[in-house]
Design an enzyme around this catalytic site. Structure first.
Site, short mmCIF file in Angstrom:
data_model
loop_
_atom_site.label_atom_id
_atom_site.label_comp_id
_atom_site.label_asym_id
_atom_site.label_seq_id
_atom_site.Cartn_x
_atom_site.Cartn_y
_atom_site.Cartn_z
N CYS A 30 0.84 -1.19 0.00
CA CYS A 30 0.00 0.00 0.00
C CYS A 30 0.87 1.24 0.00
O CYS A 30 2.07 1.18 0.28
CB CYS A 30 -0.91 0.01 1.22
N TYR A 169 -4.71 -13.20 -5.52
CA TYR A 169 -4.38 -12.77 -4.16
C TYR A 169 -5.21 -13.57 -3.16
O TYR A 169 -6.44 -13.49 -3.15
CB TYR A 169 -4.68 -11.27 -4.05
N HIS A 172 -3.25 -12.57 3.75
CA HIS A 172 -3.51 -11.50 4.73
C HIS A 172 -4.94 -11.49 5.27
O HIS A 172 -5.29 -10.62 6.06
CB HIS A 172 -3.22 -10.11 4.13
N ASP A 264 2.72 -10.14 9.08
CA ASP A 264 3.58 -10.13 7.90
C ASP A 264 4.51 -8.93 7.88
O ASP A 264 5.60 -8.99 7.32
CB ASP A 264 2.69 -10.12 6.65
#
Length: 688
Positions: A30, A169, A172, A264
């Protein structure tokens, strides 16, 4: 030339139909710019490619209006209108010979759709993962087919935008594919729930869809959580080995993630370099395809070991690529000592939580590549000769002196003590902050190589002395001090504090011992300082009570992904945490507080009160010099400016950034009434 032991890092890696020029892979991260600031975003990624990263990826990119995360600013590819913005990014990445990676996302329970107001959908009827008062509905088979269709359309548009690597994806906990895979979220009893094969069914179908859609025109990557750190309640080692048995050969490259984002991307306060090795070791043997993993890698030797030991094929990085976009090139050119090492503070991550463009403590150019024209490795040449005195060798002074020297100015850096670093050197001695000393280490190493920068130790200067020296410009970077009167966010005027010893973080860092064993730490700052000072005092044997008007300890650190860890560590250290109470005063060994909601009074016995509230700039020298403006001409002095904390106390990142700004602007024409950087303004649609 690079050292031969690093040659393995520069071997090309085949990713299906494309080839990465080396093993350095900037994984999706991000940045707080996303679809709002596409040109700034493109230039930021382009600088990474210039710095030698073989693959440079986007952040997660929303693929449909029914799955968006406003107000957070991520990427967006809802329809063809979004293609040009992403194409601008791939163009900047391709300019420097890197591959451009694209990470589409369907957010599932993470998509509150606060902007579109569309009904969200996910693996089950569940509340969204934020505290928004919104739920998502359970996907039926038509919904699943729609998500597959939307994902294919996003892949097709990504190819039109020029991407070379396309993700599926599933990591997370932030997306539907990973949520379907995880026992934590998936309680379905149909063909998409229950057994591992059923829970992995959507992942397999989307991988097959994506491979069919790219048809050899791009590599397909799969980013997957290999351990949710929840034992049998989530994805664990047994699960992930089973997943590889089902789909291990489908994607062209695997990208490993451990836990949720907080795990992470742990801060250095809670995790060393390469913390995920134990979780990913051995997984490479389950697939013939290359594997990528992260671990806040900053040491080239650790990177080599990851490859030589068969743990990873490619060195994944987000934060190290932010701190130093030129990390690969510096290793390749035999300059590893020039790496601007990530300190693991996660100020970069805070851009996502605060919905603002990315920033970095180590790299003040991060996010400024386009709008201010800053580059992490190059400074614009000086426009005129000038001599500059920088007073104070904390983070702002170090950055200003280094950047001025790189512009070609003659600089004297005057430090009142016998050591460099200022607040960085002091704070790095606090529990968990040792890696923050890298802010000093990098700049000290660079200053030693700049022939026109001189460092003068033991130089506590007065205005008279400064005026005698004949400098053209003076930057006052003398830092700040914590207040000892209770003024902060909650109280804007000094409190009556008597009958207890009152200390500040400066006192604690300078070795002043508390009086007695009972200590109240009052935190109205809400970042890291209150927590680390409390921990330091607890380690010293004090009985610590932590009081804050916020609802949690170190409240702002939710933005750096560490608030829960901070509060857990404090509780484990025996620190009593008292939230939602404001300091009211102290007398006769008693600290008085009040509930922030009801004003109900409370008392805490204490020998010492440590105030972590507001700070005051140490700007006396700047004020004295400004008061002597009539003497400047005779002394040859043109300008005086306070820099960093001496101008306005803030984060270390803010101090470093202001040091860079001072150096960039010195001698340059400025429009004091204008916007100091480029802006990208959305065009108006035709009126209806």
């Amino acid at each position: 030339m690079r050292e031969p032991r690093y040659d393995v890092l520069f071997e090309p890696v085949q990713l299906g139909p494309v080839t990465a020029r080396n093993r350095f892979f900037q994984v999706p991260h991000c940045n707080g710019m996303g679809h709002h600031h596409p040109t700034a975003h493109a230039y930021m990624r382009g600088v990474k490619a210039e710095g030698g990263w073989a693959v440079v990826c986007t952040e997660e990119v929303e693929i449909h209006p029914t799955s968006e995360v406003s107000p957070y600013i991520e990427g967006r590819l809802w329809d063809d209108a979004d293609i040009p913005a992403l194409a601008r990014m791939t163009e900047k990445i391709h300019e420097h010979g890197a591959l451009a990676g694209f990470e589409p996302v369907h957010n599932g329970i993470h998509g509150a759709n606060m902007y579109t107001r569309e009904t969200g959908m996910a693996v089950g009827h569940l509340p969204v993962s934020t505290y928004d008062p919104v739920q998502v509905r359970r996907m039926d088979r038509d919904d699943i087919a729609a998500v597959r269709r939307w994902h294919r359309a996003a892949v097709r548009r990504a190819l039109q935008a020029g991407f070379d690597v396309v993700y599926v994806y599933a990591a997370h906990g932030l997306n539907s594919f990973g949520q379907f895979l995880s026992r934590r979220y998936n309680t379905r009893t149909d063909g998409y729930g229950g057994s591992l094969e059923n829970r992995a069914r959507l992942l397999r179908e989307v991988l097959e869809d994506t491979l069919e859609e790219v048809d050899g025109g791009a590599a397909v990557a799969c980013r997957i959580t290999v351990d949710e750190l929840l034992g049998p309640d989530g994805i664990d080692r047994v699960d992930i080995e089973g997943v590889f048995g089902l789909v291990g050969e489908l994607p062209d490259v695997w990208d490993f993630v451990v836990g949720e984002w907080e795990n992470d991307s742990s801060t250095s306060r809670f995790a060393p370099e390469a913390p995920h090795e134990q979780h990913v070791r051995g997984l490479k043997a389950l697939t013939s395809k290359p594997v990528v993993g992260v671990g806040r890698f900053t040491s080239p030797d650790t990177m080599v070991r990851m490859v030589r030991d068969g743990v990873l094929d490619m060195i994944g990085a987000a934060r190290p690529s932010i701190a130093d976009p030129f990390l690969p090139k510096k290793i390749e050119e035999g300059r590893p000592e020039d790496i601007r090492e990530c300190i693991g503070c996660n100020i970069c991550v805070s851009g996502d939580g605060t919905i603002t463009p990315i920033r970095c403590t180590q790299n003040p150019a991060m996010g400024e590549e386009w709008r201010r024209g800053w580059h992490p490795e190059r400074m614009r040449p000086k426009t005129a000769d000038a001599t500059v005195l920088v007073v104070g060798a904390g983070p702002a002074g170090l950055e200003a002196a280094m950047s001025l020297g790189r512009r070609g100015h003659r600089v004297v850096l005057a430090e009142a003590t016998d050591a460099l670093g200022g607040r960085v050197a002091r704070e790095a001695r606090l529990p968990g902050l040792a890696e923050w000393i890298r802010v000093l280490d990098y700049r000290r190493g660079q200053l030693e190589r700049l022939p026109d920068v001189e460092v003068a130790y033991g130089s506590r200067l007065t205005a008279d002395e400064v005026l005698e020296y004949g400098f053209d410009h003076v930057a006052v970077a003398t830092g700040c001090r914590w207040r000892a009167d209770g003024v902060g966010r909650w109280h804007l005027r000094p409190l009556e504090l008597s009958g207890v010893r009152v200390l500040t973080p400066d006192d604690v860092m300078e070795g002043t011992a508390p009086a007695g064993g009972r200590v109240v730490v009052y935190d109205d700052d809400h970042y890291y300082m209150g927590g680390v000072v409390s921990e330091a005092l607890a380690r010293a044997g004090c009985a610590v009570t932590f009081v804050t008007p916020a609802a949690r300890a170190s409240e702002w650190t939710v933005n750096t992904l560490e608030q829960a860890r901070i509060q857990r560590r404090m509780l484990e250290a025996g620190i009593e945490v008292v939230p939602s109470r404001a300091l009211e005063g102290a007398a006769d060994g008693v600290v008085r507080t009040a509930c922030v909601y009801t004003s109900e009074p409370g008392e805490h016995r204490a020998d010492t009160l440590v105030l972590v509230t507001a700070r005051l700039p140490e700007d006396g020298l700047a004020a004295d010099l400004r008061a002597r403006a009539g003497d400047w001409a005779a002394a040859g002095l043109t300008s005086v400016r306070a820099v960093g904390d001496a101008l306005c106390p803030g984060t270390i990142a803010a101090a470093v950034w202001d040091g860079r700004r001072y150096a960039e602007q010195l001698g340059e024409p400025l429009d004091a009434d204008g916007v100091p950087f480029l802006r990208e303004i959305a065009g108006l649609s035709p009126a209806v």
